[in-house]
Design an enzyme around this catalytic site. Structure first.
Site, PDB file in Angstrom:
ATOM      1  N   LYS A  58      23.360 -13.768  -5.907  1.00 35.13           N
ATOM      2  CA  LYS A  58      23.070 -13.428  -7.311  1.00 35.13           C
ATOM      3  C   LYS A  58      24.293 -12.807  -7.978  1.00 35.13           C
ATOM      4  O   LYS A  58      24.660 -13.184  -9.094  1.00 35.13           O
ATOM      5  CB  LYS A  58      21.897 -12.439  -7.370  1.00 35.13           C
ATOM      6  N   ASN A  59      24.925 -11.868  -7.282  1.00 38.15           N
ATOM      7  CA  ASN A  59      26.025 -11.134  -7.908  1.00 38.15           C
ATOM      8  C   ASN A  59      27.305 -11.962  -8.040  1.00 38.15           C
ATOM      9  O   ASN A  59      28.249 -11.537  -8.692  1.00 38.15           O
ATOM     10  CB  ASN A  59      26.304  -9.825  -7.153  1.00 38.15           C
ATOM     11  N   ARG A  74      21.539  -5.861 -16.669  1.00 35.91           N
ATOM     12  CA  ARG A  74      22.855  -5.231 -16.666  1.00 35.91           C
ATOM     13  C   ARG A  74      23.963  -6.277 -16.825  1.00 35.91           C
ATOM     14  O   ARG A  74      24.981  -6.053 -17.461  1.00 35.91           O
ATOM     15  CB  ARG A  74      23.001  -4.487 -15.323  1.00 35.91           C
ATOM     16  N   CYS A  86      18.037  -2.602 -13.892  1.00 36.11           N
ATOM     17  CA  CYS A  86      17.207  -1.700 -13.091  1.00 36.11           C
ATOM     18  C   CYS A  86      17.550  -0.253 -13.413  1.00 36.11           C
ATOM     19  O   CYS A  86      18.709   0.100 -13.584  1.00 36.11           O
ATOM     20  CB  CYS A  86      17.438  -1.958 -11.599  1.00 36.11           C
ATOM     21  N   ARG A 133      24.248   4.353 -15.460  1.00 32.44           N
ATOM     22  CA  ARG A 133      25.037   3.124 -15.500  1.00 32.44           C
ATOM     23  C   ARG A 133      25.864   2.955 -16.786  1.00 32.44           C
ATOM     24  O   ARG A 133      25.650   2.027 -17.582  1.00 32.44           O
ATOM     25  CB  ARG A 133      24.133   1.901 -15.282  1.00 32.44           C
ATOM     26  N   PRO A 134      26.824   3.856 -16.995  1.00 29.59           N
ATOM     27  CA  PRO A 134      27.652   3.746 -18.199  1.00 29.59           C
ATOM     28  C   PRO A 134      28.578   2.533 -18.137  1.00 29.59           C
ATOM     29  O   PRO A 134      28.730   1.931 -17.074  1.00 29.59           O
ATOM     30  CB  PRO A 134      28.482   5.041 -18.171  1.00 29.59           C
ATOM     31  N   ILE A 135      29.194   2.192 -19.273  1.00 30.43           N
ATOM     32  CA  ILE A 135      30.156   1.073 -19.277  1.00 30.43           C
ATOM     33  C   ILE A 135      31.536   1.554 -19.749  1.00 30.43           C
ATOM     34  O   ILE A 135      32.346   0.771 -20.218  1.00 30.43           O
ATOM     35  CB  ILE A 135      29.659  -0.121 -20.138  1.00 30.43           C
ATOM     36  N   ASP A 178      23.143  -1.572  -2.379  1.00 30.60           N
ATOM     37  CA  ASP A 178      22.021  -2.504  -2.541  1.00 30.60           C
ATOM     38  C   ASP A 178      21.210  -2.680  -1.255  1.00 30.60           C
ATOM     39  O   ASP A 178      20.123  -3.262  -1.294  1.00 30.60           O
ATOM     40  CB  ASP A 178      22.524  -3.871  -3.023  1.00 30.60           C
ATOM     41  N   ARG A 219      13.936 -10.567  -9.471  1.00 31.72           N
ATOM     42  CA  ARG A 219      15.252 -10.524 -10.127  1.00 31.72           C
ATOM     43  C   ARG A 219      16.360 -10.913  -9.148  1.00 31.72           C
ATOM     44  O   ARG A 219      17.394 -11.411  -9.564  1.00 31.72           O
ATOM     45  CB  ARG A 219      15.537  -9.105 -10.641  1.00 31.72           C
TER      46      ARG A 219
HETATM   47  C1  UD1 Z   1      27.322  -4.307  -9.232  1.00 32.04           C
HETATM   48  C2  UD1 Z   1      26.209  -5.120  -8.633  1.00 32.04           C
HETATM   49  C3  UD1 Z   1      25.092  -4.211  -8.138  1.00 32.04           C
HETATM   50  C4  UD1 Z   1      25.648  -3.170  -7.187  1.00 32.04           C
HETATM   51  C5  UD1 Z   1      26.829  -2.442  -7.810  1.00 32.04           C
HETATM   52  C6  UD1 Z   1      27.510  -1.494  -6.843  1.00 32.04           C
HETATM   53  C7  UD1 Z   1      26.308  -7.150  -9.955  1.00 32.04           C
HETATM   54  C8  UD1 Z   1      25.616  -8.033 -10.910  1.00 32.04           C
HETATM   55  N1  UD1 Z   1      25.673  -6.000  -9.660  1.00 32.04           N
HETATM   56  O1  UD1 Z   1      26.793  -3.616 -10.363  1.00 32.04           O
HETATM   57  O2  UD1 Z   1      24.136  -5.029  -7.475  1.00 32.04           O
HETATM   58  O3  UD1 Z   1      24.637  -2.227  -6.886  1.00 32.04           O
HETATM   59  O4  UD1 Z   1      27.809  -3.392  -8.256  1.00 32.04           O
HETATM   60  O5  UD1 Z   1      27.940  -2.165  -5.728  1.00 32.04           O
HETATM   61  O6  UD1 Z   1      27.350  -7.479  -9.425  1.00 32.04           O
HETATM   62  N2  UD1 Z   1      30.364   3.103 -13.409  1.00 32.04           N
HETATM   63  C9  UD1 Z   1      30.796   3.954 -14.395  1.00 32.04           C
HETATM   64  N3  UD1 Z   1      31.314   3.408 -15.532  1.00 32.04           N
HETATM   65  C10 UD1 Z   1      31.451   2.059 -15.701  1.00 32.04           C
HETATM   66  C11 UD1 Z   1      30.996   1.199 -14.677  1.00 32.04           C
HETATM   67  C12 UD1 Z   1      30.459   1.744 -13.542  1.00 32.04           C
HETATM   68  O7  UD1 Z   1      30.704   5.171 -14.274  1.00 32.04           O
HETATM   69  O8  UD1 Z   1      31.943   1.621 -16.747  1.00 32.04           O
HETATM   70  C13 UD1 Z   1      29.774   3.673 -12.185  1.00 32.04           C
HETATM   71  C14 UD1 Z   1      28.301   3.302 -12.037  1.00 32.04           C
HETATM   72  O9  UD1 Z   1      27.467   4.182 -12.728  1.00 32.04           O
HETATM   73  C15 UD1 Z   1      28.119   3.383 -10.541  1.00 32.04           C
HETATM   74  C16 UD1 Z   1      29.464   2.901 -10.012  1.00 32.04           C
HETATM   75  O10 UD1 Z   1      30.399   3.066 -11.068  1.00 32.04           O
HETATM   76  O11 UD1 Z   1      27.954   4.720 -10.145  1.00 32.04           O
HETATM   77  C17 UD1 Z   1      29.462   1.462  -9.533  1.00 32.04           C
HETATM   78  O12 UD1 Z   1      29.065   0.622 -10.582  1.00 32.04           O
HETATM   79  P1  UD1 Z   1      29.579  -0.883 -10.705  1.00 32.04           P
HETATM   80  O13 UD1 Z   1      30.429  -1.205  -9.522  1.00 32.04           O
HETATM   81  O14 UD1 Z   1      30.149  -1.068 -12.048  1.00 32.04           O
HETATM   82  O15 UD1 Z   1      28.221  -1.676 -10.593  1.00 32.04           O
HETATM   83  P2  UD1 Z   1      27.766  -2.925 -11.420  1.00 32.04           P
HETATM   84  O16 UD1 Z   1      28.922  -3.822 -11.687  1.00 32.04           O
HETATM   85  O17 UD1 Z   1      26.895  -2.500 -12.543  1.00 32.04           O
END
Ligand code: UD1
Length: 417
Positions: A22-23, A92, A116, A121-123, A305, A397
């Protein structure tokens, strides 16, 4: 909305085939819009999140055709660079369109992504990285609006190896003239797969799978037929089943290197595990040992995960397991459900201590998030009596036809409305 009714207690035997990752699929689907020619993805699995990404592609004006061998994506007709709340807030991965839309249109507007509820989960890392490359970003009524007209290639350091931010920066810099370097990049296999996909279309990306990725700007992408990797989280979920139910499961289509930390845990738990090229066999006929200390960290360490499925296996192991969840602050919502089944678990902040009990009892359970839902299904398979898992849709999902797959190895699982 549907529920699973699970009668636990059967030992499970048989083979399970792992589906497409999926990812890997989600960013690949988003990245496909950067190519004006046809993109063919073979061996696609229609998880609910994949269906939602296809809805977004359709909304953008992309033509998506499902065929018997996969999916054909034709983005020559793409006409929008905005993703509304109705589509973006359901997952997401909608944020994965940010980089591709900027590459395609120089501008993008996306409602803040959903997904989820496992943490805030900030960006910020996505957005700060794009700003470093010269993007102008502002918020408008819940939308993030990016103007990339002044973006230039350059050097971006990620303060944390975010998977999504790494993928977005790669895709946003694909058409920037010159070389963009990302340091502190995430190293997940799905990032390598995305880069293999983009390189197969003519991109010039090196270093994927390390913390330093370099992208040499190109002017356009060409048609491709691509087969993504298989899902290491599904493989890991399957590998945990014999630890809970006893029995023997052969998992086909798994790259053992992708789940090494889990394989080590299983080896140390007294289970038998045979590792071949692209399959593993896990066999257990007695209560396994507790797993000691397990900490979730970015790849190549133990993945967040698989934390919840592992927690279910720990509930009936002989001894103590201490789980530290470093990635998502809200990823213990499965725990109250497991406690309802008789598990002995305490939580303090990001640490959960599981003292194994001899058995769990079936109960009425509520799936709160994707992997947490799967973990309840696993626990129910090993429990005495039956369990009802509400809100089970959420499991779809990231797992496809899980009930049918579990039935094929002897589980008693049915869908009830
Ligand atoms: C991806 C995976 C998800 C997995 C996660 C961590 C996909 C579709 N999803 O999610 O299944 O659980 O990696 O391995 O690939 N963070 C920030 N700011 C940001 C982005 C992230 O603080 O702008 C933090 C998040 O809150 C979290 C950590 O960084 O604590 C990891 O997040 P991230 O690696 O970005 O996860 P996703 O890409 O959302």
């Amino acid at each position: 909305m549907f529920k699973y009714k699970v009668y636990g207690g059967n030992k499970l035997y048989g083979k399970l085939e792992v589906d497409t990752a999926k990812n890997a699929l989600l960013p690949i689907l988003a990245g496909s819009i950067m190519c004006d020619q046809k993109v063919i993805i073979k061996k696609i699995t229609y998880y609910e999140d994949v269906n939602k990404m296809i809805d977004i592609l359709n909304h953008l004006g992309v033509t998506v055709k499902k065929t018997e061998y996969g999916i054909e994506i034709d983005s020559s007709s793409i006409c929008k660079n905005e993703i509304p709340s109705m589509l973006s807030s359901t997952l997401r991965a909608s944020i994965f369109f940010l980089g591709p839309l900027i590459s395609k249109f120089k501008k993008a507007t996306i409602y803040y992504p959903g997904g989820c509820n496992i943490g805030c989960r900030p960006i910020n890392i996505h957005l700060d990285s794009l700003k470093t490359l010269g993007a102008t970003i502002y918020d408008k009524h819940g939308y993030v609006c990016v103007d990339g007209t002044k973006m230039k290639s350059g050097f971006v350091h990620l303060p944390f190896p975010s998977v999504g931010a790494t993928e977005n920066v790669i895709m946003a810099s694909l058409f920037l003239k010159g070389k963009t370097t990302i340091s502190g990049a995430a190293k997940e296999p799905e990032i390598i797969d995305l880069c293999n996909f983009l390189n197969a279309m003519g991109a010039k990306i090196v270093g994927a799978g390390t913390d330093m990725i370099e992208i040499d700007g190109i002017t356009n992408l060409k048609s491709v037929t691509f087969t993504p990797i298989n899902d290491r989280i599904i493989a890991g979920t399957y590998a945990l089943i014999p630890l809970i139910t006893g029995g023997e499961i052969e998992i086909d289509g798994v790259n053992p290197n992708h789940i090494l930390p889990l394989i080590n845990i299983i080896k140390n738990s007294s289970c038998k595990i045979h590792i071949l090229n692209d399959k593993i066999v896990v066999q257990s006929d007695k209560r396994v040992n507790g797993f000691g200390m397990v900490e979730t960290l970015p790849y190549p360490h133990f993945p967040t995960d698989l934390q919840q499925p592992l927690c279910s296996a720990a509930t009936t192991a002989n001894g103590t397991t201490v789980i530290v969840e470093n990635l998502f602050e809200n990823r213990f919502k499965h725990v109250p459900n497991l406690v309802k089944m008789g598990a002995n678990i305490r939580i303090k902040d990001r640490v959960c201590v599981v003292e194994g009990v001899k058995k769990l009892l079936g109960a009425d359970l509520q799936a709160e998030d994707l992997r947490g839902g799967a973990s309840l299904l696993l626990a129910s398979l090993g429990a005495e009596g039956y369990s009802i898992i509400s809100n089970a849709d959420i499991i779809c999902r990231g797992y496809f036809d899980l009930d049918k797959k579990l039935k094929s190895i002897g589980a008693n699982v049915e869908i009830i409305e």
